[in-house]
Design a protein around this motif. Sequence first.
Motif, PDB file in Angstrom:
ATOM      1  N   ALA A   1       0.834  -1.213   0.000  1.00 14.82           N
ATOM      2  CA  ALA A   1       0.000   0.000   0.000  1.00 14.82           C
ATOM      3  C   ALA A   1       0.862   1.253   0.000  1.00 14.82           C
ATOM      4  CB  ALA A   1      -0.916  -0.015   1.212  1.00 14.82           C
ATOM      5  N   GLU A   2       2.072   1.164   0.594  1.00 16.70           N
ATOM      6  CA  GLU A   2       2.953   2.331   0.686  1.00 16.70           C
ATOM      7  C   GLU A   2       3.843   2.451  -0.540  1.00 16.70           C
ATOM      8  OE1 GLU A   2       5.540   2.785   3.924  1.00 16.70           O
ATOM      9  OE2 GLU A   2       3.979   3.575   5.236  1.00 16.70           O
ATOM     10  N   ASN A   3       4.175   3.698  -0.884  1.00 22.17           N
ATOM     11  CA  ASN A   3       5.075   3.973  -2.014  1.00 22.17           C
ATOM     12  C   ASN A   3       4.638   3.266  -3.299  1.00 22.17           C
ATOM     13  OD1 ASN A   3       6.512   5.515  -0.260  1.00 22.17           O
ATOM     14  ND2 ASN A   3       8.500   4.835  -1.036  1.00 22.17           N
ATOM     15  N   VAL A   4       3.323   3.306  -3.514  1.00 19.56           N
ATOM     16  CA  VAL A   4       2.763   2.662  -4.703  1.00 19.56           C
ATOM     17  C   VAL A   4       2.222   3.741  -5.649  1.00 19.56           C
ATOM     18  CG1 VAL A   4       0.889   1.190  -5.536  1.00 19.56           C
ATOM     19  CG2 VAL A   4       2.243   0.480  -3.561  1.00 19.56           C
ATOM     20  N   LEU A   5       2.558   3.596  -6.923  1.00 19.47           N
ATOM     21  CA  LEU A   5       2.063   4.508  -7.958  1.00 19.47           C
ATOM     22  C   LEU A   5       1.187   3.704  -8.907  1.00 19.47           C
ATOM     23  CD1 LEU A   5       5.523   6.095  -8.756  1.00 19.47           C
ATOM     24  CD2 LEU A   5       3.595   7.329  -7.760  1.00 19.47           C
ATOM     25  N   THR A   6       0.106   4.309  -9.357  1.00 19.38           N
ATOM     26  CA  THR A   6      -0.793   3.593 -10.276  1.00 19.38           C
ATOM     27  C   THR A   6      -0.920   4.393 -11.565  1.00 19.38           C
ATOM     28  OG1 THR A   6      -2.009   2.823  -8.353  1.00 19.38           O
ATOM     29  CG2 THR A   6      -3.095   2.540 -10.468  1.00 19.38           C
ATOM     30  N   GLY A   7      -0.902   3.675 -12.690  1.00 18.67           N
ATOM     31  CA  GLY A   7      -1.060   4.363 -13.970  1.00 18.67           C
ATOM     32  C   GLY A   7      -1.494   3.427 -15.073  1.00 18.67           C
ATOM     33  N   HIS A   8      -1.789   4.020 -16.216  1.00 12.78           N
ATOM     34  CA  HIS A   8      -2.210   3.236 -17.385  1.00 12.78           C
ATOM     35  C   HIS A   8      -1.093   3.231 -18.426  1.00 12.78           C
ATOM     36  CE1 HIS A   8      -6.200   4.288 -15.733  1.00 12.78           C
ATOM     37  NE2 HIS A   8      -6.437   3.046 -16.113  1.00 12.78           N
ATOM     38  N   ILE A   9      -0.885   2.069 -19.028  1.00 13.67           N
ATOM     39  CA  ILE A   9       0.132   1.973 -20.078  1.00 13.67           C
ATOM     40  C   ILE A   9      -0.398   2.645 -21.347  1.00 13.67           C
ATOM     41  CG2 ILE A   9       1.454   0.392 -21.548  1.00 13.67           C
ATOM     42  CD1 ILE A   9       1.259  -1.697 -19.342  1.00 13.67           C
ATOM     43  N   PHE A  10       0.384   3.596 -21.902  1.00 16.89           N
ATOM     44  CA  PHE A  10      -0.042   4.175 -23.189  1.00 16.89           C
ATOM     45  C   PHE A  10       0.953   3.889 -24.313  1.00 16.89           C
ATOM     46  CE2 PHE A  10       2.748   7.804 -23.578  1.00 16.89           C
ATOM     47  CZ  PHE A  10       3.117   8.110 -22.260  1.00 16.89           C
ATOM     48  N   GLN A  11       2.105   3.308 -23.956  1.00 14.96           N
ATOM     49  CA  GLN A  11       3.079   2.967 -25.017  1.00 14.96           C
ATOM     50  C   GLN A  11       4.005   1.870 -24.502  1.00 14.96           C
ATOM     51  OE1 GLN A  11       4.891   6.421 -26.879  1.00 14.96           O
ATOM     52  NE2 GLN A  11       6.751   5.255 -27.181  1.00 14.96           N
ATOM     53  N   THR A  12       4.424   0.969 -25.388  1.00 17.93           N
ATOM     54  CA  THR A  12       5.400  -0.050 -24.966  1.00 17.93           C
ATOM     55  C   THR A  12       6.544  -0.094 -25.978  1.00 17.93           C
ATOM     56  OG1 THR A  12       4.318  -1.817 -26.181  1.00 17.93           O
ATOM     57  CG2 THR A  12       3.627  -1.524 -23.897  1.00 17.93           C
ATOM     58  N   GLU A  13       7.748  -0.385 -25.475  1.00 12.00           N
ATOM     59  CA  GLU A  13       8.919  -0.574 -26.342  1.00 12.00           C
ATOM     60  C   GLU A  13       9.528  -1.922 -25.983  1.00 12.00           C
ATOM     61  OE1 GLU A  13      11.421   3.267 -25.984  1.00 12.00           O
ATOM     62  OE2 GLU A  13       9.740   3.425 -24.604  1.00 12.00           O
ATOM     63  N   TYR A  14       9.715  -2.779 -26.971  1.00 12.01           N
ATOM     64  CA  TYR A  14      10.280  -4.102 -26.716  1.00 12.01           C
ATOM     65  C   TYR A  14      11.782  -4.035 -26.944  1.00 12.01           C
ATOM     66  CZ  TYR A  14      11.140  -9.090 -27.304  1.00 12.01           C
ATOM     67  OH  TYR A  14      11.627 -10.361 -27.179  1.00 12.01           O
ATOM     68  N   THR A  15      12.574  -4.408 -25.936  1.00 10.30           N
ATOM     69  CA  THR A  15      14.033  -4.316 -26.100  1.00 10.30           C
ATOM     70  C   THR A  15      14.681  -5.689 -26.262  1.00 10.30           C
ATOM     71  OG1 THR A  15      14.552  -4.542 -23.746  1.00 10.30           O
ATOM     72  CG2 THR A  15      14.055  -2.319 -24.522  1.00 10.30           C
TER      73      THR A  15
END
Length: 372
Positions: free
Chosen positions: A302-316
């Motif tokens: 629960a602590e130090n957690v960030l939430t977001g949506h993926i809008f781009q991916t790069e495959y390395t």
Amino acid sequence: MTQSNIENAAIEFVEVNKSYGDLHVVDNLTLSIEANEFVALLGPSGCGKSTLLKLISGIEAPSAGEIYVDGELVNYKLPRDRNVAMVFQNYALYPHMTVAQNIAYPLKTGFRRQFSAKEIEEKVLRVAEIVDIQSQLAKLPEHLSGGQRQRVALARAIIREPVAFLMDEPLSNLDALLRDGMRQQLMALHKRVGRATLYVTHDQLEAMTMANRIVVLNGGVVQQIGTPREVFHKPANMFVANFVGSPTMNFVRGLVAEDKRSVLLNGGVSLATHPMPTAEIGQPVTIGLRPTDLITARNEDAENVLTGHIFQTEYTGADHLCSLSLTGGEELRVRDDGRAMPNIGDTKRLKVDKDYVHVFDAAGIRIPSKAD
Ligand SMILES: Nc1ncnc2c1ncn2[C@@H]1O[C@H](COP(=O)(O)OP(=O)(O)OP(=O)(O)O)[C@@H](O)[C@H]1O
């Protein structure tokens, strides 16, 4: 003073400045490099890296300050009387001379002219063996590959038995695969020959992997001097944080919280940090988070957690880099530590340990924490 104060320094700059007309290229540099030390000068194009090597070798003279080689002031010495060897990016071999003649050249000129033909032959063979070019001695440089030419240039530097090697982007003309191999060979060579090496590069990976210490420069000004671990884990400012490490560090905006041991991101998320006694409550800050330090949060985190949506991916190949849009509107890149293909639109919960939360003030300077 004509003798250096620092024992064991192979090279020393004391308050050195260099200008070309109005252009200030080196700003009050004080730096000492020990015998055996491998120091990388790292910075973007035009920041003054090559100029520093030219000042040591005597190709250029400082506008102010003192330069010492092996404890001796060299400001007024001719280049050939300074016991340092340059290795250039373009190898600078003599095209009409054989490999053996190229390697032998420094022994026939300058202050090392005292060797017999037999001694020279023996020394050439010995250093050719060190860099593994002994089978090519009779060839002209034009009949060698780029990697072989680079080894001849190294052999020609080693044969002088200099106090220090000055290397100016020596691997940048080689293709990526060869560069990897040569990097390892150079490190092995450094261990074996054991001389101070000042190595100019704009490639942070080269600096990180090879150097004992890195001098990060920007616009002629030293940004930080430290071990690879120090510049990576405790970057002194946002320039260093951004220049060192790949993929590059994320920067998001926020404020110092009341406890001075956490920061509040736009959007209200709080991230714990180590105590920052010198910070001011409510002070606007930039928070630096490396893509490699953000890991997938477990359900119970629960602590130090960030939430977001993926809008781009790069495959390395080794992993995916996902660009996320956070709830507060900021964007972050993160290395995906899973094997599954991430999808655009997926929600990600990421956790970051407080050891890896970097905080910078409005001027981009690191706000020290009790862990620093
Ligand atoms: N002889 C000179 N006369 C005038 N300006 C110079 C001279 N040599 C270098 N400069 C300038 O000084 C600055 C620093 O040059 P330097 O070659 O040291 O940079 P660098 O960090 O080694 O860059 P790069 O990685 O592109 O080689 C640059 O702006 C360059 O144009």
